[in-house]
Write an enzyme that holds these catalytic residues in place. Sequence first.
Site, PDB file in Angstrom:
ATOM      1  N   GLN A 185      28.767  54.220  48.261  1.00 34.80           N
ATOM      2  CA  GLN A 185      27.715  53.642  47.430  1.00 34.80           C
ATOM      3  C   GLN A 185      28.302  52.656  46.423  1.00 34.80           C
ATOM      4  OE1 GLN A 185      24.621  53.870  47.913  1.00 34.80           O
ATOM      5  NE2 GLN A 185      24.175  55.777  48.974  1.00 34.80           N
ATOM      6  N   ASP A 191      29.720  63.956  60.999  1.00 30.52           N
ATOM      7  CA  ASP A 191      29.627  62.502  61.160  1.00 30.52           C
ATOM      8  C   ASP A 191      30.212  62.145  62.521  1.00 30.52           C
ATOM      9  OD1 ASP A 191      29.110  60.119  58.902  1.00 30.52           O
ATOM     10  OD2 ASP A 191      30.259  59.471  60.643  1.00 30.52           O
ATOM     11  N   CYS A 247      18.428  54.115  52.524  1.00 31.30           N
ATOM     12  CA  CYS A 247      18.436  52.778  51.936  1.00 31.30           C
ATOM     13  C   CYS A 247      17.322  51.914  52.515  1.00 31.30           C
ATOM     14  CB  CYS A 247      19.797  52.110  52.148  1.00 31.30           C
ATOM     15  SG  CYS A 247      20.273  51.953  53.883  1.00 31.30           S
TER      16      CYS A 247
END
Length: 527
Positions: free
Chosen positions: A334, A389, A465
Amino acid sequence: MNDQSYRFKNKRQRRIEKQAKPGPTDDVLLTDVQSLLKSLSLANDISNHGSEPTKLPELQSEVELTVSEISSTGDALAYHDASGHVYVVPFAVPGDVVIAKVFKHVKDYSYSLADFVKLVEPSSRRDDSLIRCPYFSKCSGCQFQMLPYSDQLAHKKTIVEKAYRNFSGLDPHLVPSVGDTIGSPLEYGYRTKLTPHFDGPPGGRRDRRNNVKPKWSEVPPIGFMKKGTRSTLDIEDCPIGTDAVRAGMKRERQRVAENIDSYLRGATLLLRENTERKPKPSGDQPADALPGDAVVEDRGEYLHVKTCMTDSNATTTEYIDDHVFQNPAGAFFQNNNSILPVFTQYIRDHILPKTPASRPITNLIDAYSGSGLFTITLSSMFKRSLGIDISASSIASATKNARLNNLPPEHASFIAADASDLFASITFPADETVVVIDPPRKGCDEGFLTQLLQYSPARVVYVSCNVHTQARDIGALVGGMEGVDGGMGMGKGVFEIESLTGFDFFPQTGHVEGVAVLRKKSEITES
């Protein structure tokens, strides 16, 4: 209006509604244009002139427009009665009267694209004294520097509201009121990463094909894209960057200028803030020597020494409260550190139910975990936390970060898993587990949503986002997916939306981060 003309317009209207899907900016813009036309009672007359061609201004001609609203893409919308079109104009606010130059007509959907030329009469909502950047209204980076910050936050709340109204497919009663957008502590000086670029020399590609070294006649513009073009605007300084990043930008521009002949083509420069936490010198203890352009912040018990990294493979460090994260400088993390303590505290405050569940939630699954932001900052709330992930390099960074924060493997661990089989190795009982998901802008694919519905955890926190693809995905989790049974019946939804709110990670721009908290429907019937 005759029946044939009415049928023609309804067919066109249906085509608009069918093609308006979340994802590309054009789809979101099209939906906002359609909504504005409906508000003007033109929904069944979107061409405004039946089947006759609409008289539109010549391309490159100028028109005077009064702005109606700001779209979810950040550009303003103005309806022009003479042409029956909505005009999309950047850098304007509702109530502005502007001169705009038309450069494209999208005739089938009754809107046109135009460049901002000049302000004829300012809106009461516009305050140009707030503008801090000399490149504003040229650079494509910021849209809202002329808007008071409270107005920016209010607008971003409407973006979330419209996303769920237009793209979730849910009945309005299933969507709770959207909370006020939570602002960034820093309105400028917040970006910890910038990537200015420059283009290659004229004829450089031809020269390379002919085995001739390209030649530079001058130092090229180094900066960001000019709004609405593919050309680079020379930008010496960017006030939304942190002080360390701005110092790095100045240094890198000078380095490129001094070494321009060593470049055979254009390049993108990396500017990434790095933080070193140091104890304050005490007594006669001398302070450590610092790099010449280092920025020192007094954090009470210690100092934060901030510098700018430019090597994408170098390791950068940053802190969120007392949590430390190290990542390759070029990797994703971020880009607004100032809001991360507020953001992660909000997640902590909302991730568990306000009233005790029938079975306590003791496990966390962090899907799309990246380098471990949520797994690590939330780990103290759970007995077991697992980050998942598809990127092996992200898992390596996350594992390293867990050790840096003194989290034992049995408390916070990470695995690399293929997205098509993400939950295959999960042994946590679903009704004792919360899942956090933070996917890329395109949102979750159908396979992941199917797995999540079938696993059916007690709670889901969806961070995004892109609130438009988030709304689409949550529509599936709440409304159900054809052929998928998550325990509520084939094709039925599993969750209810508990809360929705936006976070302003990027002040002065049209972007908003969405946080949606979902709870399993069985929790509601049992409470």
